[in-house]
Design an enzyme around this catalytic site. Structure first.
Site, mmCIF file in Angstrom:
data_model
loop_
_atom_site.group_PDB
_atom_site.id
_atom_site.type_symbol
_atom_site.label_atom_id
_atom_site.label_comp_id
_atom_site.label_asym_id
_atom_site.label_seq_id
_atom_site.Cartn_x
_atom_site.Cartn_y
_atom_site.Cartn_z
ATOM 1 N N ASP A 186 0.822 -1.214 0.000
ATOM 2 C CA ASP A 186 0.000 0.000 0.000
ATOM 3 C C ASP A 186 0.855 1.262 0.000
ATOM 4 O O ASP A 186 0.373 2.336 0.349
ATOM 5 C CB ASP A 186 -0.921 0.015 1.222
ATOM 6 C CG ASP A 186 -2.327 -0.460 0.877
ATOM 7 O OD1 ASP A 186 -2.546 -0.838 -0.279
ATOM 8 O OD2 ASP A 186 -3.203 -0.433 1.762
ATOM 9 N N ASP A 239 3.186 -9.230 9.319
ATOM 10 C CA ASP A 239 3.466 -7.815 9.105
ATOM 11 C C ASP A 239 4.883 -7.644 8.574
ATOM 12 O O ASP A 239 5.721 -8.549 8.680
ATOM 13 C CB ASP A 239 3.283 -7.030 10.406
ATOM 14 C CG ASP A 239 1.810 -6.808 10.736
ATOM 15 O OD1 ASP A 239 0.973 -7.103 9.872
ATOM 16 O OD2 ASP A 239 1.510 -6.347 11.848
ATOM 17 N N ASP A 292 7.599 -6.264 9.420
ATOM 18 C CA ASP A 292 8.817 -6.394 10.239
ATOM 19 C C ASP A 292 8.941 -7.766 10.877
ATOM 20 O O ASP A 292 9.814 -7.972 11.728
ATOM 21 C CB ASP A 292 8.845 -5.317 11.324
ATOM 22 C CG ASP A 292 7.651 -5.400 12.257
ATOM 23 O OD1 ASP A 292 6.534 -5.609 11.760
ATOM 24 O OD2 ASP A 292 7.823 -5.232 13.482
ATOM 25 N N ASP A 324 -7.852 -7.039 13.614
ATOM 26 C CA ASP A 324 -7.481 -8.365 14.103
ATOM 27 C C ASP A 324 -8.362 -8.802 15.269
ATOM 28 O O ASP A 324 -8.826 -9.938 15.322
ATOM 29 C CB ASP A 324 -6.003 -8.375 14.511
ATOM 30 C CG ASP A 324 -5.614 -7.163 15.341
ATOM 31 O OD1 ASP A 324 -6.504 -6.363 15.710
ATOM 32 O OD2 ASP A 324 -4.418 -7.008 15.635
#
Length: 677
Positions: free
Chosen positions: A241, A300, A302, A394
């Site tokens: 994104d 995610d 990281d 989530d």
């Protein structure tokens, strides 16, 4: 000649001290070569030198604070501007501060004039001389009759909430102890997957949502590409994104490099970027090829899973059709980077080791952490899929899946490495989202929880424990009791809090929180103070989410640094070199363009020579320091209350208020963690 047993030094100013005796009974303590007595002049110079060092240190500290405020006033972001969000909160704290300063001034005068409440009972009104004394006695009477009862009632209410929440923490710790004692672990209900036959491996979709993750996109894509799973049974979706065209091209090149090596990986970019992460995941699930996959794993940007991650998680679904989610634990590569990351590690270790594990074992339910988890795609679809209605997508999908009867498993022994925010600004924005989102979700899900077909016990757990106690009551009493009521009680002695509320019980609860990370025991007191300091951010976020204020819908991507563990660096070193060699021509052209842009930027920042031949940098990038106004206002409120406590010789009350005020001051001046470039 033997050295004397003592040296007497007589000073010129007997008002301070007249005699200083230095014992010297041990002859070995004196040098054989230099046996000189200490003269009054030498001792005076010694004291002057020490005093000069102290004054220099204080002046340096004051100058640093002054420079920090002057520099930060130019860079105050909209989040901390009282004209944006938090305006009412900031005004309320300032009002309390003004009242406390006025009250401290009056109490100081009363202290030196020996005025007290007994004067009202012992002296008739006609014997009171002076308008100031009469006003003070009128204030004492009004305070005891009207203000004190309100403060006492509020403090008792917050104390009850505090004890209930402390009991919840104790029960969770006992449950974790029972799990360790009985060695309870999720077990496979069926035989393990036949590793020799690739056709037995289920189809798994890997999703890596990212947005402007320049520092970590390579390591996250590389870790997902090296998962130990048959290549024909896995597909990696890089859901980008990013709004930076250069970064988009870099990520495309990284994906192309892995695709050339035979990895089943695709790049996907949305033209209409709505709904933040939830919108990104929702858009990815609409692809036609998703119907061919049974499970979806989310990482995610990281997060760097180990190669055997899927082999440790996916087999739990076999023979367990009611299982909807398998969640792994987070571990942090930068937990020892600074004091801020150490304190975060304490909180998150308790969350994963205690909260998630206990809820997973005894309730088969916990909040999905948004990453490092494997979902059954059927569970996602039957629960309504990803929704964009909150900033905690989530937790939203986890609650809806639980209401539909799906069960969860938490694997405490499966870890996925990631990063902790290293700056207070980034951590504060993260915590605001994490505490405003659950209150949004609570408003939206409450009717569904009440109408659902789950048992009454599960409904009570969701409403009272999962949402109210751990998401609403905790930030409410923490801020109200320790940051507002406690300093006010220093000016209202009738409502003074007992020591067990401000000292003994908080230390005991902090000890329970630190148990999952025993190496953090030296940070017990800083952790206790920092948690109270963060209460204003969590309280403000909770109010924003509960009443649907504008800041509740803000989503700020947490700043990453791209740190990797030592083993990750060794594993990726050779890979990186090969990838650069195998870049396509378009990638080389892109690389040259980026280098040209960097050179142009460097030319703008190149130092220029002055007439005198000195070189001075131009447009040098500096680290940006913030000033957090609400934290500073609370710091001065607590320090003012500490001064009032000092006049009353309260003991532990004074020390708690003093150190808590100093911790707010440190955070308010952005002196904890790293600064933002």
């Amino acid at each position: 000649m033997a050295p004397p047993n003592s040296v007497a030094v007589t000073m010129e100013k007997p008002d301070n001290f007249s005699l200083l005796e230095i014992n010297g009974s041990d002859p070995s303590s004196f040098s054989d070569n230099k046996r000189k007595s200490i003269s009054p002049k030498q001792f005076s110079w010694f004291l002057l030198l020490k005093a000069h060092r102290v004054v220099s240190a204080l002046s340096w500290l004051l100058a640093s604070v002054k420079n920090r405020i002057a520099f930060s006033s130019k860079n105050v972001n909209e989040e901390e501007d009282p004209k944006s969000r938090g305006k009412q909160m900031y005004r309320f704290i300032k009002a309390c501060l003004v009242i406390s300063i006025v009250a401290l001034s009056i109490e100081t005068v009363a202290y030196y004039k020996n005025w007290n409440l007994d004067l009202i009972n012992r002296r008739p009104s006609w014997e009171v001389f002076g308008l100031v004394e009469w006003s003070y006695m009128a204030w004492l009477s009004f305070r005891s009759d009207y203000i004190a009862p309100i403060v006492i009632t509020l403090s008792k209410f917050c104390t009850v909430l505090f004890l209930i929440q402390s009991l919840d923490r104790l029960v969770l710790c006992l449950g974790c102890f029972w799990i360790k004692l009985k060695k309870i672990q999720p077990k496979l209900k069926d035989e393990e997957i036949d590793l020799e036959d690739a056709s037995n491996f289920p189809m798994v979709l890997i999703q890596i949502p990212m947005c402007n993750e320049r520092e970590v996109y390579e390591q996250s894509i590389g870790a997902a590409a090296q998962l130990d799973w048959p290549k024909e049974r896995i597909l990696i979706q890089v859901l980008d994104d990013s709004d930076d065209p250069n970064l988009q091209l870099l990520i495309k090149e990284e994906v192309s490099a892995w695709a050339e090596k035979g990895v089943n990986i695709i790049y996907r970019h949305r033209l209409i970027r709505t709904g933040y992460k939830a919108g990104n995941l929702k858009s990815a699930m609409t692809c036609d090829y998703v119907k061919d996959y049974e499970f979806v794993t989310i990482f995610d940007a990281d997060f760097t899973p180990s190669p055997d991650f899927l082999k440790k998680t996916v087999p739990h679904f076999k023979g367990n059709p009611e299982l909807g989610l398998v969640q792994a634990r987070w571990s942090f590569v930068n937990k020892d980077e600074n004091l801020l990351t150490r304190l975060q590690n304490i909180n998150l270790c308790f969350h994963f080791e205690v909260e998630q594990q206990v809820n997973g074992v005894f309730l088969n339910f916990f909040g999905f952490n948004g990453t490092a988890g494997v979902w059954r795609i059927k569970a996602l679809e039957e629960s309504g899929g990803w929704l964009e209605r909150t900033t905690v997508e989530d937790m939203d999908i986890a609650v809806r899946a639980h209401l539909n009867g799906w069960k969860f498993i938490y694997l405490n022994d499966v870890e996925v490495t990631c990063e902790l925010p290293e700056s207070y600004e980034a951590y504060k924005k993260q915590q605001h989202r994490w505490h405003s989102g659950p209150m949004q979700l609570f408003r939206l899900c409450l009717p569904s929880i009440i109408k659902s077909k789950i048992s009454a016990g599960k409904k009570a757990n969701l409403i009272f424990l999962f949402f109210l106690l751990r998401k609403l009551i905790l930030p409410f009493y923490s801020f109200t009791l320790f940051c507002i009521i406690l300093p006010l009680t220093m000016f209202i002695p009738e409502a003074e809090l007992p020591l067990w509320i401000i000292c003994y019980v908080p230390i005991f609860i902090s000890l329970l929180n630190i148990l999952p990370s025993p190496k953090s025991f030296p940070f017990l007191i800083p952790y206790l103070l920092f948690e109270n300091t963060m209460s204003i951010t969590k309280f403000n976020a909770m109010i924003s989410g509960l009443f649907q204020l504008g800041s509740a819908y803000e989503w700020v991507v947490t700043k990453k640094t791209g740190r990797s563990s030592e083993s990750d660096l060794v594993a990726f070193a050779e890979k990186e070199e090969k990838l650069h060699r195998r870049n396509s021509e378009s990638g080389l052209e892109l690389l040259s363009k980026l280098k040209e842009q960097e050179m142009n930027l460097a030319e703008q920042e190149t130092p220029k020579k002055t007439l005198g031949g000195l070189v001075r940098p131009k447009n040098k990038i500096k680290k940006r320091n913030m000033v957090f106004k609400k934290e500073l206002a609370l710091a001065f409120l607590l320090l003012t209350a500490a001064a009032r406590s000092f006049l009353s010789a309260h003991g532990l009350h004074f020390y708690f208020l003093l150190f808590q005020g100093l911790s707010f001051l440190v955070v308010g001046l952005d002196l904890i963690g790293e600064q933002i470039n």
